[in-house]
Design a protein around this motif. Structure first.
Motif, mmCIF file in Angstrom:
data_model
loop_
_atom_site.group_PDB
_atom_site.id
_atom_site.type_symbol
_atom_site.label_atom_id
_atom_site.label_comp_id
_atom_site.label_asym_id
_atom_site.label_seq_id
_atom_site.Cartn_x
_atom_site.Cartn_y
_atom_site.Cartn_z
ATOM 1 N N PRO A 104 0.703 -1.404 0.047
ATOM 2 C CA PRO A 104 -0.060 0.132 0.005
ATOM 3 C C PRO A 104 0.806 1.291 -0.136
ATOM 4 O O PRO A 104 2.016 1.166 0.687
ATOM 5 C CB PRO A 104 -0.605 -0.205 1.254
ATOM 6 N N ARG A 105 0.312 2.260 -0.856
ATOM 7 C CA ARG A 105 1.245 3.463 -0.779
ATOM 8 C C ARG A 105 0.586 4.353 0.479
ATOM 9 O O ARG A 105 -0.472 4.958 0.574
ATOM 10 C CB ARG A 105 0.715 4.387 -1.952
ATOM 11 N N ILE A 106 1.279 4.390 1.696
ATOM 12 C CA ILE A 106 0.661 5.187 2.768
ATOM 13 C C ILE A 106 1.695 6.254 3.179
ATOM 14 O O ILE A 106 1.494 6.909 4.287
ATOM 15 C CB ILE A 106 0.588 3.956 3.827
ATOM 16 N N ASP A 107 2.508 6.605 2.339
ATOM 17 C CA ASP A 107 3.758 7.628 2.812
ATOM 18 C C ASP A 107 2.921 9.114 3.013
ATOM 19 O O ASP A 107 3.323 9.762 3.932
ATOM 20 C CB ASP A 107 4.979 7.716 1.798
ATOM 21 N N LEU A 108 2.132 9.133 2.066
ATOM 22 C CA LEU A 108 1.176 10.562 2.374
ATOM 23 C C LEU A 108 0.595 10.757 3.796
ATOM 24 O O LEU A 108 0.504 11.607 4.459
ATOM 25 C CB LEU A 108 0.289 10.679 1.235
ATOM 26 N N ALA A 109 -0.085 9.555 4.108
ATOM 27 C CA ALA A 109 -0.880 9.344 5.276
ATOM 28 C C ALA A 109 -0.033 9.509 6.365
ATOM 29 O O ALA A 109 -0.485 10.096 7.459
ATOM 30 C CB ALA A 109 -1.662 8.112 5.332
ATOM 31 N N GLN A 110 1.179 8.690 6.323
ATOM 32 C CA GLN A 110 1.887 8.545 7.366
ATOM 33 C C GLN A 110 2.608 10.097 7.626
ATOM 34 O O GLN A 110 2.593 10.400 8.894
ATOM 35 C CB GLN A 110 3.188 7.845 7.108
ATOM 36 N N ARG A 111 2.790 10.791 6.711
ATOM 37 C CA ARG A 111 3.502 12.013 6.966
ATOM 38 C C ARG A 111 2.480 13.109 7.447
ATOM 39 O O ARG A 111 2.657 14.035 8.389
ATOM 40 C CB ARG A 111 3.853 12.836 5.671
ATOM 41 N N ALA A 112 1.077 12.723 7.475
ATOM 42 C CA ALA A 112 0.076 13.603 7.902
ATOM 43 C C ALA A 112 -0.390 12.899 9.325
ATOM 44 O O ALA A 112 -1.458 13.302 9.760
ATOM 45 C CB ALA A 112 -1.206 13.547 6.838
ATOM 46 N N ALA A 113 0.476 11.994 9.771
ATOM 47 C CA ALA A 113 0.418 11.302 10.994
ATOM 48 C C ALA A 113 -0.952 10.547 11.274
ATOM 49 O O ALA A 113 -1.547 10.499 12.291
ATOM 50 C CB ALA A 113 0.425 12.438 12.157
ATOM 51 N N LEU A 114 -1.567 9.967 10.198
ATOM 52 C CA LEU A 114 -2.566 8.925 10.393
ATOM 53 C C LEU A 114 -2.034 7.794 10.793
ATOM 54 O O LEU A 114 -1.019 7.324 10.531
ATOM 55 C CB LEU A 114 -3.300 8.900 8.885
ATOM 56 N N ALA A 115 -2.880 7.062 11.538
ATOM 57 C CA ALA A 115 -2.398 5.751 12.085
ATOM 58 C C ALA A 115 -2.228 4.839 10.987
ATOM 59 O O ALA A 115 -3.244 4.564 10.054
ATOM 60 C CB ALA A 115 -3.307 5.152 13.056
ATOM 61 N N CYS A 116 -1.019 4.298 10.792
ATOM 62 C CA CYS A 116 -0.973 3.039 9.672
ATOM 63 C C CYS A 116 -0.118 1.951 10.226
ATOM 64 O O CYS A 116 0.482 1.838 11.176
ATOM 65 C CB CYS A 116 -0.040 3.622 8.480
ATOM 66 N N GLU A 117 -0.762 0.735 9.501
ATOM 67 C CA GLU A 117 -0.058 -0.497 10.068
ATOM 68 C C GLU A 117 0.581 -0.785 8.706
ATOM 69 O O GLU A 117 1.413 -0.142 8.064
ATOM 70 C CB GLU A 117 -0.768 -1.555 10.456
#
Lengths: 408, 430
Positions: free
Chosen positions: B245-258
């Motif tokens: 999954p492409r989650i880098d944008l979400a991670q940088r926005a501090a959204l919880a990701c696994e």
């Protein structure tokens, strides 16, 4: 699969496609240019047509015109006003003599089948049948794993060879009138016109009538339009064999769909109206303004619809507009079959739930320009008047989403 | 430059587009902007292989006419979202503009998973999931300058597609598959073997239980060393070991990701006006969470997210993501594959009946428990969605199904399947 590339060259409206279209259109124009073959006859005909309202060309001028037209040299004494006439005669003769190069080699075959020398229509029938048979064999090889494709292609090949080529010619040899068992009114509109009553044997006239008004609705009820358009008809046969490489060029836009609905039903209305007008004229039995109108309608219908649309545009434009332009936008038989297919038929294309991945193979390869994908994406069955049931959508679908079916 | 929209969709794949369309359906006036860094229009990702095969042009893979988007009043923009600022409800785009949103949907999808071996970053090593990969592959396999050999690593649904693509240009292919048979994640051994026959029949070399240890070359890949020390000379390596999954944008926005962006059953992230759907989302499942990386699940999750956002805008209650009976399909060269219900390798009380039709390239597999059907897997033949799913829902007995199997076949007319042989084998087995 041969050469599947659709991104360049002849399959992508490249320069080769334009050349081929030019060649095909030229061939049709030559074919329809004139009815006669003999240069002298052409000359006489055209000269005769100039004699009207007392405007008689003097024998001396006729001699000069003839000399100019047939020797391709302009005599100095020739009046300027006759130049267009000379040109006209020369054009007709050029057209005919070009075709003659193709016609003469077929004399032997024509003699054998038909008991006559070949004419341009024999040439046309021969080329048409040869294309259907040879390209049909190629098509069958291409789709060797798809039984539906093999069966229907075999069917159109046999129908074209037997019913649309051998049998009509053999009938002529046997002294009968030429008759095509695989075409009926209103596609073969002359089979249900007053002229058919006088010219056709009663049994053949009744056969045509039975096919038009009994077989068409009954078979369409059980099998959909495809029994005719993809299994019998010669127009479909050529499109699906010789034209197969161009099927993806059909226009898929909703605009094209709107236009199609207008043009095809207009032509159906014209065909029906013309039939009625000619029968009224026949039973009135007088020659007056109305009869002139009736024959003018007939003449222009044959010129614009049968020759211009079905022939020149329908086939000549394969490499530019796709294969079924006539079937989709023009054919009055297809219009009737289509109405029956939507309102009175068990046929549909079933879509398989949510399995569609919207890839677009079905829509791209639909020769009738149906956006099959838009139905498959929604999981909706497809019942469209224009669908000829060629089955290519079910063959190219990579997820097994589409199936042609005759069911409740 | 700044703009305000009711719904900002990041990603124009099947999930993002399904969300935008569902939002539009339920909320005819709300403004929607779909941003994608990949393409200006929504195209069908699974159709990329046909663009390579030249049986489709890219435009053919657009499911909607261009004027459709105007009519739907859905704005499209090709740009990369550089940053998402949840506190300000805004996003910064690569074209310098700022979008203020009421709701945002992350549908950023997934990209090919990287292989953690030395030499992975060499030129000539790539994955295959998007237009960029397609362009790379086109450049690497230009008809005038074909590679000596290509190596595909990883046997799944993408691997076999890449294999078909490369073989269409007659490129010698060595296909390295870690597992003992092809795609055991979804196929039984009998089915896997049939797929292997198909791969080999199309001229590819298939090495089972083989993995790459190292890629070597000076600047550009020249050879691959396998775990067991074999050396293969090749100028192109396509890694198809799954997607991530492409989650880098979400991670940088501090959204919880696994592994993916964590969402609840409404496709909603921890921030209540930000949703996620499709390949990038990690959804609740049976007390835990999972990624669902299919076209069909992306569509369904996207619809759920779009509908829930529309409901929130209108002050209505959200509805959870629901799963219907599982289904999937694929094509392995010429073999259609249909899959309904639970077709995992049976454990415990579950059993399976696997039948390869004699002399044919067809396998049917039925998974059942206590005599009742749980799932269908068909290879080389097509099954009817509605019937299969009804039978699973109605918990029909396997006896019933074998007797009525004809109703479930979806192959084209004139296509013969020797059901007698299957029925006889089933009867003998009991």
């Amino acid at each position: 699969m041969g050469s599947p590339e659709i991104t360049k060259g002849i399959r992508a409206r490249g320069i080769l496609a334009w050349l081929l279209a030019g060649l095909l259109v030229s061939f049709y124009i030559l074919l329809y240019w004139d009815q006669e073959l003999d240069q002298q006859i052409i000359y006489d005909l055209i000269i005769d047509s100039q004699i009207k309202d007392g405007d008689v060309i003097s024998p001396e001028q006729r001699q000069l015109i003839k000399q100019a037209a047939l020797t391709w040299q302009r005599p100095t004494e020739l009046l300027e006003e006759y130049l267009p006439l000379v040109k006209k005669i020369q054009h007709s003769i050029t057209a005919q003599s070009l075709l003659n190069y193709l016609i003469r080699p077929l004399d032997g075959l024509a003699q054998m089948l038909r008991g006559q020398k070949a004419d341009k229509w024999f040439l046309y029938g021969f080329l048409y049948t040869a294309l259907v048979v040879l390209m049909g064999a190629r098509f069958i090889r291409k789709w060797k794993y798809e039984k539906y494709q093999k069966m229907r292609t075999l069917s159109v090949m046999v129908v074209q060879l037997m019913l649309a080529f051998l049998l009509p010619n053999l009938m002529v040899a046997a002294g009968s009138k030429e008759f095509y068992f695989s075409y009926f009114w209103p596609l073969k509109i002359e089979y249900f016109l007053p002229s058919a009553l006088s010219e056709l044997p009663r049994s053949l006239f009744l056969w045509g009538l039975m096919m038009s008004f009994v077989a068409v609705p009954v078979l369409t009820y059980f099998f959909g339009k495809r029994w005719y358009c993809s299994w019998v008809c010669g127009c479909g046969a050529l499109a699906n064999t010789a034209g197969d490489d161009f099927r993806h060029l059909s226009n898929k836009s909703t605009l094209a769909w709107q236009i199609e609905k207008i043009t095809i039903y207009t032509i159906l209305a014209l065909a029906v109206a013309m039939t009625i007008v000619l029968f009224i004229n026949h039973y009135r039995g007088v020659r007056d303004g109305f009869s002139d109108f009736a024959f003018a309608v007939q003449k222009w219908y044959f010129f614009f619809i049968s020759a211009g649309f079905a022939g020149v545009i329908g086939t000549g434009f394969y490499p530019l507009a796709g294969t079924r332009v006539w079937c989709r936008f023009g054919c009055p038989q297809a219009a009737i079959l289509g109405i029956l297919q939507v309102f009175l038929s068990r046929f549909r294309i079933t879509t398989n739930g949510g399995q569609c991945i919207s890839c677009g193979n079905c829509s791209t390869y639909c020769e009738m320009g149906i956006d099959v994908r838009s139905y498959a994406m929604r999981g909706v069955d497809i019942k469209r008047a224009s669908c000829v049931g060629c089955g290519i959508c079910q063959a190219v679908c990579p997820r097994g989403v589409l199936r042609l079916e005759n069911r409740w | 430059m700044s703009e305000t929209v009711d719904l900002l969709v990041i990603g124009n794949g099947i999930a993002g587009i399904s969300a935008a369309l569902e939002f539009r359906r339920l909320h005819p006036t709300g403004s929607v902007l779909v941003v994608s860094d990949e393409s200006s229009y929504f195209y069908s990702r699974p159709a990329l292989m046909y663009v390579y095969l030249r049986t489709l042009k890219l435009e053919h893979t657009y499911p909607y006419e261009k004027k459709f988007w105007r009519k739907q009043n859905i704005a499209l923009k090709q740009a990369k979202v550089i940053a998402l600022h949840p506190p300000q409800n805004s996003a910064t785009l690569s074209d310098g503009s700022t979008i203020h949103y009421r709701y945002c949907l992350l549908a950023t999808g997934a990209i090919g998973r990287e292989l953690n071996v030395p030499g992975y970053l060499l030129a000539g090593v790539q994955t295959f999931t998007n237009l960029n990969d397609l362009a790379k592959l086109e450049a690497a396999t230009h008809p005038k300058k074909l590679p000596r050999r290509a190596i595909i690593i990883g046997g799944g649904l993408i691997g076999i597609e890449v294999c078909e693509m490369l073989r269409s240009r007659h490129i010698p292919v060595t296909f390295l598959v870690r597992e003992p048979w092809y795609f055991p994640l979804a196929l039984s051994e009998t089915e896997g073997r049939l797929v292997e026959e198909e791969i080999r029949a199309h001229g590819a070399e298939l090495w089972l239980q083989s993995e790459a240890r190292e890629f070597q070359g000076s600047g550009k890949v020249e050879r691959v060393i396998t775990q067991d020390g074999r050396v293969i000379e090749a100028d192109l390596v396509v890694v198809t070991i799954g997607v991530t999954p492409r989650i880098d944008l979400a991670q940088r926005a501090a959204l919880a990701c696994e592994r993916g962006i964590l969402v609840n059953e409404y496709q909603q992230t921890a921030i209540e006006n930000i949703f996620a759907a499709g390949d990038c989302a990690e959804v609740p499942f049976a007390g835990s969470r999972r990624l669902e990386l299919l076209w069909y699940t992306g569509e369904r999750q996207g619809k759920t997210a779009g509908a829930n956002i529309a409901r929130l805008v209108k002050g209505e209650a959200m509805q959870p993501y629901t799963r219907d009976i599982w289904f999937n399909s694929a094509k392995f060269f010429t073999l259609d594959w249909h899959n309904y219900g639970d077709t995992n390798t049976p454990v415990g009380n579950k059993r399976e009946f696997v039948f390869r039709f004699p002399g044919e390239k067809k396998v049917l597999r039925l998974v059942y428990g206590e005599g009742k059907i749980l799932g269908f897997s068909s290879l080389g033949l097509r099954l009817r969605d509605k019937i299969c799913r009804n039978w699973i829902a109605e918990r029909r007995s396997v006896d019933y199904i074998i007797e009525h199997l004809k109703e479930a076949l979806f192959d084209p007319e004139f296509f013969k399947t020797n059901l007698k042989a299957l029925q006889t084998t089933w009867a003998a087995r009991r």
